[in-house]
Design a protein around this motif. Structure first.
Motif, mmCIF file in Angstrom:
data_model
loop_
_atom_site.group_PDB
_atom_site.id
_atom_site.type_symbol
_atom_site.label_atom_id
_atom_site.label_comp_id
_atom_site.label_asym_id
_atom_site.label_seq_id
_atom_site.Cartn_x
_atom_site.Cartn_y
_atom_site.Cartn_z
ATOM 1 N N LYS A 33 -6.214 14.918 45.367
ATOM 2 C CA LYS A 33 -6.947 14.761 46.617
ATOM 3 C C LYS A 33 -5.985 14.989 47.765
ATOM 4 C CE LYS A 33 -11.043 13.515 45.141
ATOM 5 N NZ LYS A 33 -12.265 14.219 45.502
ATOM 6 N N THR B 93 -1.109 16.171 49.463
ATOM 7 C CA THR B 93 -1.897 16.035 48.243
ATOM 8 C C THR B 93 -1.316 14.926 47.366
ATOM 9 O OG1 THR B 93 -2.481 18.362 48.329
ATOM 10 C CG2 THR B 93 -2.774 17.254 46.211
ATOM 11 N N ALA C 189 -11.260 8.332 42.818
ATOM 12 C CA ALA C 189 -11.574 9.660 43.348
ATOM 13 C C ALA C 189 -13.053 9.776 43.714
ATOM 14 C CB ALA C 189 -11.184 10.741 42.351
ATOM 15 N N GLY D 51 -13.884 7.397 46.834
ATOM 16 C CA GLY D 51 -13.176 7.670 48.081
ATOM 17 C C GLY D 51 -12.287 6.527 48.524
#
Length: 129
Positions: free
Chosen positions: A99, A113, A121, A124
Motif C-alpha cells: 500500500k 510504499t 489492507a 484501511g
C-alpha cells in the motif's frame, strides 16, 4: 483446580482484560483480531509523534507502528502499521499487501510504499491521520 491451572487462567484473564494483543502462551504473537483492534483505536498524536513501536509478530512477520510527522506537529502526525520485512523479501510472497500512503516529510507529503498485513489492507486501518 490446581494452583498452576488457576495461575494460568488468572494470568490469561488479566492479559485479555487489559486489551493485550499477545497470547499468554506465545508472547509477542498478534492474531488478526488483536492487530485490527489496535489499528482501529485512536492514538495520542503528541505522545506518539516521531516514534516507532514494535507491536509483535503476525503470521510470523514483525509488525511495527510508525508515527511520522513533519512541518506542523503534532497535528499532522500519522500512524502507519506495517510489516518490517527483511531486505529483499517480497511483500506478497510474505503474505502482505503493498500500500502506498502519503508520509509527511519537511513541508511536503511524499508517497511511500509499505507492506501491510492483509487484515488491515481491506479495512484501511493501516493508515490513520
Amino acid at each position: 483446580m490446581t494452583r498452576f491451572t488457576f495461575a494460568a487462567l488468572t494470568t490469561f484473564s488479566v492479559l485479555a482484560g487489559a486489551g493485550c494483543a499477545t497470547r499468554a502462551s506465545e508472547p509477542g504473537l498478534l492474531d488478526d483480531a488483536s492487530l485490527q483492534a489496535y489499528a482501529a483505536r485512536p492514538f495520542d498524536k503528541p505522545a506518539m509523534m516521531g516514534r516507532t513501536v514494535e507491536l509483535g509478530r503476525n503470521h510470523g512477520l514483525p509488525v511495527v507502528a510508525e508515527f511520522p510527522c513533519a512541518d506542523v506537529c503534532p497535528q499532522y502526525t500519522v500512524r502507519i502499521v506495517h510489516y518490517r520485512l527483511p531486505e529483499g523479501t517480497d511483500c506478497e510472497a510474505a503474505g502482505g499487501v503493498e500500500k502506498t500512503v502519503g508520509v509527511p516529510v519537511a513541508i511536503a507529503v511524499l508517497p511511500k510504499t509499505f507492506c501491510v498485513p492483509k487484515v488491515l489492507a481491506g479495512s484501511g486501518n493501516y493508515f490513520t491521520r
